[in-house]
Scaffold this motif. Sequence first.
Motif, short mmCIF file in Angstrom:
data_model
loop_
_atom_site.label_atom_id
_atom_site.label_comp_id
_atom_site.label_asym_id
_atom_site.label_seq_id
_atom_site.Cartn_x
_atom_site.Cartn_y
_atom_site.Cartn_z
N ILE A 10 10.57 0.12 27.01
CA ILE A 10 11.46 0.23 25.92
C ILE A 10 11.79 -0.95 25.02
O ILE A 10 11.95 -1.89 25.78
N THR A 11 11.29 -0.72 23.88
CA THR A 11 11.53 -1.83 23.12
C THR A 11 13.13 -2.23 22.73
O THR A 11 13.90 -1.45 22.87
N GLU A 12 13.24 -3.48 22.28
CA GLU A 12 14.74 -3.75 22.07
C GLU A 12 15.23 -2.83 20.98
O GLU A 12 16.37 -2.47 21.24
N ALA A 13 14.37 -2.34 20.02
CA ALA A 13 14.89 -1.42 19.01
C ALA A 13 15.33 -0.22 19.30
O ALA A 13 16.47 0.42 19.42
N ALA A 14 14.70 0.24 20.67
CA ALA A 14 14.78 1.54 21.10
C ALA A 14 15.89 1.64 22.11
O ALA A 14 16.83 2.21 22.05
N ALA A 15 15.99 0.39 22.94
CA ALA A 15 17.12 0.29 23.65
C ALA A 15 18.63 0.08 22.86
O ALA A 15 19.39 0.92 23.35
N PHE A 16 18.43 -0.50 21.80
CA PHE A 16 19.77 -0.59 20.97
C PHE A 16 20.22 0.73 20.69
O PHE A 16 21.38 1.16 20.64
#
Length: 124
Positions: A10-16
Motif C-alpha cells: 500500500i503506497t503512502e498516498a493510498a494509505a492516506f
Amino acid sequence: MAVEKQVVIITEAAAFRIKEMMEHNEEQGAFLRVGVNGGGCSGLTYGMSFTTEKNDDDILDNQHGLEIVVAGEDAPILAGTKIDYKQSLMGGGFTIDNPNAIANCGCGTSFKAAARPAEPQPCE
C-alpha cells in the motif's frame, strides 16, 4: 491463527486516502480487507472493504498505520500487488498493479490469474 506477512504493498498516498475514507465512514480501528472475488469479463475482480473481523487463515500486515488483512487463499494471487491512489484533473482513484495477473480486461475492472482459474462473466 493469523500470520503476519506482507502480501500487498500500500503506497503512502493510498494509505492516506483509505484512512480518510475510514474516518468519513466512522470505521476507524477497522481492518482493510483486500481480496479477490469471482466475476468480471476476465473472471476475477479485486475487492477492498473495511471489516472488524479477521479469520484464522488471514494474513495480517501493518503499513503506514493501516491494518491490512488478506485471506490465505487469496495471498498467492495478490503477492506483490501494489495499491496506489492517483489524483488527476478528472478526479482520483485507486490503481492496482498485480504481477500475478496474466490478463486484464479491456474495461479495467477484472483480471485473470494462473493460480486461480475462473469463469469469465459478461461486462456490465
